[in-house]
Enzyme design. Structure first.
Site, mmCIF file in Angstrom:
data_model
loop_
_atom_site.group_PDB
_atom_site.id
_atom_site.type_symbol
_atom_site.label_atom_id
_atom_site.label_comp_id
_atom_site.label_asym_id
_atom_site.label_seq_id
_atom_site.Cartn_x
_atom_site.Cartn_y
_atom_site.Cartn_z
ATOM 1 N N TRP A 169 0.885 -1.366 0.193
ATOM 2 C CA TRP A 169 0.054 -0.211 0.049
ATOM 3 C C TRP A 169 0.805 1.278 -0.065
ATOM 4 O O TRP A 169 0.469 2.330 -0.637
ATOM 5 C CB TRP A 169 -0.897 0.113 1.261
ATOM 6 C CG TRP A 169 -2.108 -1.135 0.995
ATOM 7 C CD1 TRP A 169 -2.114 -2.537 1.737
ATOM 8 C CD2 TRP A 169 -2.841 -1.430 -0.004
ATOM 9 N NE1 TRP A 169 -2.944 -2.978 1.332
ATOM 10 C CE2 TRP A 169 -3.618 -2.525 0.129
ATOM 11 C CE3 TRP A 169 -3.329 -0.543 -1.237
ATOM 12 C CZ2 TRP A 169 -4.439 -2.994 -0.729
ATOM 13 C CZ3 TRP A 169 -4.336 -0.958 -2.069
ATOM 14 C CH2 TRP A 169 -4.924 -2.228 -1.765
ATOM 15 N N ASP A 193 -1.086 6.860 6.708
ATOM 16 C CA ASP A 193 -2.125 5.849 6.158
ATOM 17 C C ASP A 193 -2.186 4.937 7.305
ATOM 18 O O ASP A 193 -1.593 3.985 7.561
ATOM 19 C CB ASP A 193 -1.667 5.156 4.844
ATOM 20 C CG ASP A 193 -2.773 4.008 4.492
ATOM 21 O OD1 ASP A 193 -3.574 3.831 5.174
ATOM 22 O OD2 ASP A 193 -2.542 3.269 3.395
ATOM 23 N N LYS A 221 -11.894 -1.778 7.493
ATOM 24 C CA LYS A 221 -11.224 -2.699 8.262
ATOM 25 C C LYS A 221 -11.681 -2.310 9.921
ATOM 26 O O LYS A 221 -12.411 -3.414 10.353
ATOM 27 C CB LYS A 221 -9.792 -2.641 8.302
ATOM 28 C CG LYS A 221 -9.315 -3.013 6.839
ATOM 29 C CD LYS A 221 -7.765 -2.498 6.413
ATOM 30 C CE LYS A 221 -7.917 -2.230 4.998
ATOM 31 N NZ LYS A 221 -8.047 -3.531 4.283
#
Ligand code: PLP
Length: 356
Positions: free
Chosen positions: A102, A169, A193
């Protein structure tokens, strides 16, 4: 029977969130309307958005500190480009830590906007650790890192002290542990999540860092425009925001992020202890950087794969296979995962040891 859901995302949410969401889909606030059909400008939904934004800041300990919370569409991946669009100057420079897939995706987008310095990378070791030795250029417009590497099961345990704006992030560990969140200038996290269904992304911005890069920014990508419109610049993802609010309320009722962190530590310890004790398993990430959210592990002898897979499936476990770039298994034990479900997995691992 409800499964023990180890999926990395979309993933398990508190049971109470499902129940209250279902009620709101049928009849929201006794309005005679479903949450799916009410106007986002209605008094009832404006109250949801306002409360969600305020509660996000409260849970992070950021109220009254110059931050604004937004619930945007587009997923965390859209933030990969909104961050440079809003912070990187023309001919400017951004610094990134490459700690996983990511992070790499965020770097790729930043390159569209200007010089992108990768201060360190653990790619050569298939991201089994989080690099710690690096320098952040003092003239960078910002530094970007990923607090939890969902795929590889590593987590940053500390963050660099730097004078440049710090962007993080936190998609896969938001609200899971207490950190001094005021060290960050932008935090973002896809809901799916630890917060809610897919479809919204929480973005927390320190307002003073905006409006300084001299770029003309298209409206939908401009944090300042979203802030000015109280996160209602366009139609927000109404239902994901509502479900995220329910999850945040659940965290608050449990005693806040600190209380949830204690439970998370207990779950992670239970599982890592078994991985380290049981000769049939080994962890995929280096011990000091192990994630308390995504536990990646492998069988020491791949010949046991078929038996193990059959056993955990029979025990009602779902979503355990690891990402293809790591292999093995990944147990995502987000906030809503009860310790009893982790015990079911540990029991299966012990039963395998007895069986073979
Ligand atoms: N960042 C991290 C750490 C992630 O785990 C993910 C998705 O799994 C993303 C970003 C991408 O999120 P989205 O699918 O919401 O764009």
């Amino acid at each position: 029977m409800k499964k023990h859901n180890y999926s990395a995302g979309p993933s398990i949410l508190p049971q109470e969130v499902f129940e209250k969401s279902a009620q709101a889909i049928l009849d929201f606030n006794n309005s005679g309307l479903s949450i799916l059909e009410i106007s986002h400008r209605s008094k009832d939904f404006v109250a949801v958005m306002d409360e969600a934004r305020a509660l996000a800041l409260e849970l992070l300990g950021l109220e009254g500190k110059g931050y604004k919370a937004l619930f945007l569409g587009g997923g965390a991946s859209l933030e990969f480009l909104m961050v440079p669009y809003n912070l990187m100057k023309e001919n400017g420079k951004a610094a990134y830590l490459d700690s996983g897939t990511w992070a790499t995706a965020a770097i790729k987008e930043a390159k569209f906007f200007g010089e992108t310095v990768i201060v360190a990378s653990s790619k050569e070791d298939n991201y089994t650790y989080v690099p710690k030795d690096y320098e952040i250029p003092a003239d960078a417009d910002y530094f970007h890192c990923t607090s939890n590497n969902t795929i590889f099961g590593t987590q940053m345990k500390s963050f660099p002290k730097t004078n440049v704006p710090l962007v993080c992030d936190m998609s896969s560990d938001i609200f899971s542990r207490v950190i001094d969140f005021s060290q960050f200038d932008i935090i973002y996290a896809g809901a799916q999540k630890n917060m809610g269904p897919a479809g919204t992304t929480l973005v927390v911005v320190k307002e003073e860092i905006l409006g300084k890069n001299g770029r003309a920014i298209p409206s939908m990508l401009d944090y300042a425009k979203h802030i000015k419109a109280d996160s209602m610049y366009n139609t927000p993802p109404v239902f994901p925001v509502y479900a995220s609010l329910l999850t945040m309320k659940w965290i608050k009722e449990k005693g806040g992020v600190a209380a949830v962190e204690k439970l998370n530590n207990a779950k992670a310890e239970l599982l890592y202890n078994e991985i380290d004790r049981n000769p049939l398993f080994k962890g995929a990430a280096v011990v000091e950087d192990r994630s308390n959210m995504n536990v990646t592990f492998l069988l020491t002898n791949p010949e046991h794969t078929e038996t193990f897979d059959k056993m955990w499936k029979e025990a009602g476990i779902s979503g355990l296979p690891g990402h293809r770039s790591v292999g093995g298994y990944r147990a995502s034990i987000y906030n809503a995962m009860p310790i009893e479900s982790v015990q079911v997995l540990v029991d299966v691992m012990q039963a395998l040891e007895k069986n073979v």
